[in-house]
Design a protein around this motif. Structure first.
Motif, PDB file in Angstrom:
ATOM      1  N   SER A  29      49.019  31.398  35.239  1.00  0.00           N
ATOM      2  CA  SER A  29      48.764  32.594  35.034  1.00  0.00           C
ATOM      3  C   SER A  29      47.227  32.686  35.695  1.00  0.00           C
ATOM      4  O   SER A  29      46.484  31.936  35.441  1.00  0.00           O
ATOM      5  N   ARG A  30      46.929  33.818  36.078  1.00  0.00           N
ATOM      6  CA  ARG A  30      45.541  33.983  36.773  1.00  0.00           C
ATOM      7  C   ARG A  30      44.489  34.539  35.528  1.00  0.00           C
ATOM      8  O   ARG A  30      44.993  35.217  34.846  1.00  0.00           O
ATOM      9  N   VAL A  31      43.433  34.206  35.808  1.00  0.00           N
ATOM     10  CA  VAL A  31      42.334  34.944  34.956  1.00  0.00           C
ATOM     11  C   VAL A  31      41.602  36.037  35.703  1.00  0.00           C
ATOM     12  O   VAL A  31      41.312  35.985  36.648  1.00  0.00           O
ATOM     13  N   ASN A  32      41.569  37.105  34.881  1.00  0.00           N
ATOM     14  CA  ASN A  32      41.046  38.352  35.743  1.00  0.00           C
ATOM     15  C   ASN A  32      40.537  39.368  34.671  1.00  0.00           C
ATOM     16  O   ASN A  32      40.213  40.495  35.208  1.00  0.00           O
ATOM     17  N   CYS A  33      40.250  39.069  33.291  1.00  0.00           N
ATOM     18  CA  CYS A  33      39.725  40.091  32.401  1.00  0.00           C
ATOM     19  C   CYS A  33      38.628  39.301  31.674  1.00  0.00           C
ATOM     20  O   CYS A  33      38.479  38.344  31.692  1.00  0.00           O
ATOM     21  N   GLU A 250      27.541  25.273  36.715  1.00  0.00           N
ATOM     22  CA  GLU A 250      28.199  26.480  36.860  1.00  0.00           C
ATOM     23  C   GLU A 250      29.875  26.540  36.654  1.00  0.00           C
ATOM     24  O   GLU A 250      30.411  27.353  36.270  1.00  0.00           O
ATOM     25  N   ARG A 251      30.442  25.243  36.846  1.00  0.00           N
ATOM     26  CA  ARG A 251      31.791  25.199  36.788  1.00  0.00           C
ATOM     27  C   ARG A 251      31.998  25.141  35.367  1.00  0.00           C
ATOM     28  O   ARG A 251      33.045  25.643  34.690  1.00  0.00           O
ATOM     29  N   ASP A 252      31.140  24.834  34.300  1.00  0.00           N
ATOM     30  CA  ASP A 252      31.211  24.709  32.741  1.00  0.00           C
ATOM     31  C   ASP A 252      31.223  26.350  32.505  1.00  0.00           C
ATOM     32  O   ASP A 252      32.018  26.755  31.793  1.00  0.00           O
ATOM     33  N   LYS A 253      30.639  27.388  33.375  1.00  0.00           N
ATOM     34  CA  LYS A 253      30.641  28.628  32.769  1.00  0.00           C
ATOM     35  C   LYS A 253      31.795  29.156  33.323  1.00  0.00           C
ATOM     36  O   LYS A 253      32.549  30.028  32.595  1.00  0.00           O
ATOM     37  N   CYS A 254      32.488  28.827  34.655  1.00  0.00           N
ATOM     38  CA  CYS A 254      33.854  29.120  34.779  1.00  0.00           C
ATOM     39  C   CYS A 254      34.861  28.889  33.976  1.00  0.00           C
ATOM     40  O   CYS A 254      35.855  29.729  34.045  1.00  0.00           O
ATOM     41  N   LEU A 255      34.764  27.465  33.673  1.00  0.00           N
ATOM     42  CA  LEU A 255      35.795  27.121  32.692  1.00  0.00           C
ATOM     43  C   LEU A 255      35.701  27.699  31.413  1.00  0.00           C
ATOM     44  O   LEU A 255      36.800  28.049  30.964  1.00  0.00           O
ATOM     45  N   GLN A 260      38.535  31.742  27.925  1.00  0.00           N
ATOM     46  CA  GLN A 260      38.285  33.126  26.922  1.00  0.00           C
ATOM     47  C   GLN A 260      39.509  33.983  27.539  1.00  0.00           C
ATOM     48  O   GLN A 260      40.038  34.579  26.735  1.00  0.00           O
ATOM     49  N   GLU A 261      39.809  33.872  28.814  1.00  0.00           N
ATOM     50  CA  GLU A 261      40.914  34.800  29.309  1.00  0.00           C
ATOM     51  C   GLU A 261      42.485  34.301  28.856  1.00  0.00           C
ATOM     52  O   GLU A 261      43.191  35.082  28.655  1.00  0.00           O
ATOM     53  N   CYS A 262      42.303  32.836  28.725  1.00  0.00           N
ATOM     54  CA  CYS A 262      43.602  32.251  28.496  1.00  0.00           C
ATOM     55  C   CYS A 262      43.767  32.739  27.037  1.00  0.00           C
ATOM     56  O   CYS A 262      45.087  32.964  26.808  1.00  0.00           O
TER      57      CYS A 262
END
Length: 333
Positions: A29-33, A250-255, A260-262
């Motif tokens: 699944s994509r993350v988008n919200c 930066e990747r910590d923030k993205c992960l 959260q989206e998951c």
């Protein structure tokens, strides 16, 4: 130190072959919200290995964060242990779409190829990349090949185990939580000055890798040990602070945002996040606090610095001048 540098900066080989549509379709699944805020903790009866912890465990969600060590067989088994106890309906792994084919990697074939890894295969692997990316990719692949031969484990085993465990659970979804590797490399490269880039490349090409075995590898499950490795390398080469900021913080923030989206994407979430140990502290710090507007700037590639444009043009015209001089001397003596 070369091993620790490679494993902290680059998580996995840049494998770009495509998976079948069935894998990319329903199961990933994509993350988008934007996710709901973190709500607190509570006790639980779920048993976790020492390298895992509850990121959230209340009436709204149960979220387990597993820190893994790449090339560790124990990390692979930790995934199965948590899945058995948690029975998750969502699993997030530290991969991006560019590296998703790692989930279909044939461990036996990889180990056989690692034993026969030579200059020809290295050139084929980096074909089509620019000089700097190709050089870094080549060093990464060589490091992974050496580790695979030494430890007898192919990279990404914990992610493949998570993927196969997910397929056994009806309704469970797999989420790719990482930022595209091309964006990460580009942002790291463009964050450095010419001098800093030279320092980094010099260190990577001249460092002598320390012998490592499966017992030493397990030390990387200690967050204090990982932090000590970061501090050691940045003392030797301060420019690595900028690289670590891009590759780690930066990747910590993205992960954290992806996690959260998951949690938001599944009903009555019971979520397992499988990430490298170096990302655990950062995800714990940012989870529940990241907004979409915080992430968008981290997905942009900055414009190429003027100094690099000038340097590239200088190298190009110097090359042309040398060719012209050679032909002129050849014709006119």
């Amino acid at each position: 130190m070369l091993y620790s540098t490679a494993c902290h900066i680059f998580r996995y080989p840049l494998i770009t072959s495509n998976l079948s549509r069935s894998l990319i379709g329903q199961k990933i699944s994509r993350v988008n919200c934007i996710a709901s805020a973190f709500r607190g903790f509570s006790d639980t009866k779920i048993e976790l290995p020492p390298s895992a912890s509850f990121l959230q465990n209340d009436g709204s969600a149960t979220v387990v964060l597993l820190g893994t060590v790449h090339f560790s067989k124990q990390s692979v088994e930790d995934v199965s242990q948590i899945v058995k106890s948690l029975n998750p309906n969502g699993i997030m792994i530290e991969l991006c779409r560019q590296r998703v084919s790692l989930l279909e990697l044939d461990d036996k074939k990889f180990l056989e190829d690692a034993k026969k890894f030579d200059a020809k295969k290295l050139r084929q692997a980096v074909k089509g990349q620019n000089f700097v990316s190709g050089m870094l990719h080549a060093m990464l692949l060589k490091t992974y090949a050496d580790l695979a031969k030494e430890l007898g484990v192919a990279p990404g085993g914990e992610f493949r185990r998570a993927y196969h465990e997910m397929k056994k659970i009806p309704g469970c979804k797999l989420f790719l939580g990482d930022r595209p590797i091309q964006i990460t490399i580009a942002r790291a490269f463009q964050s450095l000055s010419v001098i800093e880039l030279g320092q980094v490349l010099f260190h990577l090409t001249n460092s002598k890798p320390k012998p490592i075995d499966k017992y030493q590898l397990e030390k990387y499950k200690s967050k204090d040990f990982v932090q000590a490795q970061f501090e050691e390398i940045t003392r030797e080469v301060p420019a690595f602070k900028k690289i670590f900021h891009v590759f780690v913080d930066e990747r910590d923030k993205c992960l954290a945002f992806s996690l959260q989206e998951c949690v938001r994407a599944v009903e009555k979430p019971r979520v397992l996040a499988v990430v490298g140990m170096g990302h655990v502290d950062g995800i714990m710090k940012y989870y529940g606090k990241m907004r979409q507007e915080d992430i968008v700037p981290l997905l942009l590639i900055p414009p190429t610095p003027v100094y690099w444009v000038i340097l590239r043009a200088t190298i190009k015209f110097t090359f042309y001048f040398l060719i012209f001089s050679f032909i002129y001397r050849l014709i006119f003596g």
